[in-house]
Each structure stands twice: as C-alpha cells, then as structure tokens.
Design a protein around this motif. Structure first.
Motif, mmCIF file in Angstrom:
data_model
loop_
_atom_site.group_PDB
_atom_site.id
_atom_site.type_symbol
_atom_site.label_atom_id
_atom_site.label_comp_id
_atom_site.label_asym_id
_atom_site.label_seq_id
_atom_site.Cartn_x
_atom_site.Cartn_y
_atom_site.Cartn_z
ATOM 1 N N CYS A 1 -7.223 -3.365 2.829
ATOM 2 C CA CYS A 1 -6.614 -4.696 2.828
ATOM 3 C C CYS A 1 -7.359 -5.691 3.699
ATOM 4 O O CYS A 1 -7.234 -6.891 3.528
ATOM 5 C CB CYS A 1 -5.162 -4.633 3.268
ATOM 6 S SG CYS A 1 -4.115 -3.801 2.061
ATOM 7 N N ALA B 1 -5.445 2.950 1.073
ATOM 8 C CA ALA B 1 -5.171 1.682 0.408
ATOM 9 C C ALA B 1 -4.896 0.593 1.441
ATOM 10 O O ALA B 1 -5.317 -0.556 1.266
ATOM 11 C CB ALA B 1 -3.988 1.815 -0.544
ATOM 12 N N ALA C 1 0.834 -1.205 0.000
ATOM 13 C CA ALA C 1 0.000 0.000 0.000
ATOM 14 C C ALA C 1 0.868 1.254 0.000
ATOM 15 O O ALA C 1 1.924 1.294 0.613
ATOM 16 C CB ALA C 1 -0.909 0.003 1.222
#
Length: 118
Positions: free
Chosen positions: A113, A109, A104
């Motif tokens: 996950c 981001a 990331a």
C-alpha cells in the motif's frame, strides 16, 4: 465578465470536480489519528492472522474471530499500538494508504500500500 473568463472558470471547476470524483484528494490529505488507530488495529489482526493461517473451515473462522477480538481488546496505550501509531503519524500516511491497508487481507498486501508500511 467576458466569455473567455467564464470558460476558464468552468474548466477549473470541472477539473476540481473530476479530481474529487476520482478520489484524487485522498492522496493529498493525511489520515487523522482515529484512522491511524484503526490502521494499527487492522495491522495487528493481519500480523496474528499470518501466524495462525488463512481462515478456512469452521476452526479457521473461529481463530479469525479470536484474533480480531484479541486486537480489539488491547488498550489504546498498549506498547504495540503506541509504536505503530507514532510511526504511522510520523510518516503521515494518506487517506488513500489508510483505505488500502484497511482493505488488505494479508501482511504482504498491506505492505504494498505504500513505502515504509508494515
């Protein structure tokens, strides 16, 4: 051994090999303590980088290097890492989530996950 038994064993072996080649086992194996420690250091970098902005230009790249050095220089027993490590070990993040976080480039981001991540 009959031909039917051999074919069944070949199918099972093929399924296992396919699962390993697609890295499906990473979704079942929990990350070890060293991987969790690296994850916390990477999350530290992402947290500080989100404050300083994207590393654009020479000044941005220098800031990015300084942020990385700051997170690397903290001791393993620093309160920032202790809380992060305990939380991630309690969640038992998988190796797949570890790889996703390490890849990331932003906090958003990294949060995508897995559930309950930063």
């Amino acid at each position: 051994m009959s031909m039917k038994t051999i074919l069944i064993l070949m199918a099972i072996s093929g399924s296992i090999l396919l699962g390993y080649s697609l890295n499906l086992h990473e979704y079942l194996i929990a990350a070890d303590e060293a991987e969790v420690q690296r994850t916390c250091r990477h999350l530290c970098r992402l947290k500080l980088t989100s404050v300083t902005g994207a590393p654009e230009g020479t000044l941005g790249q220098l800031t990015d290097v300084m942020v990385g050095a700051a997170c690397e220089s903290l001791e393993d027993e620093a309160p920032e890492f202790t809380g992060c490590r305990e939380r991630l070990l309690g969640q038992q993040i998988t190796v797949a989530e570890y790889r996703c976080i390490m890849g990331a480039t932003s906090r958003d981001a990294a949060a995508e996950c897995g559930p309950g991540l930063p």
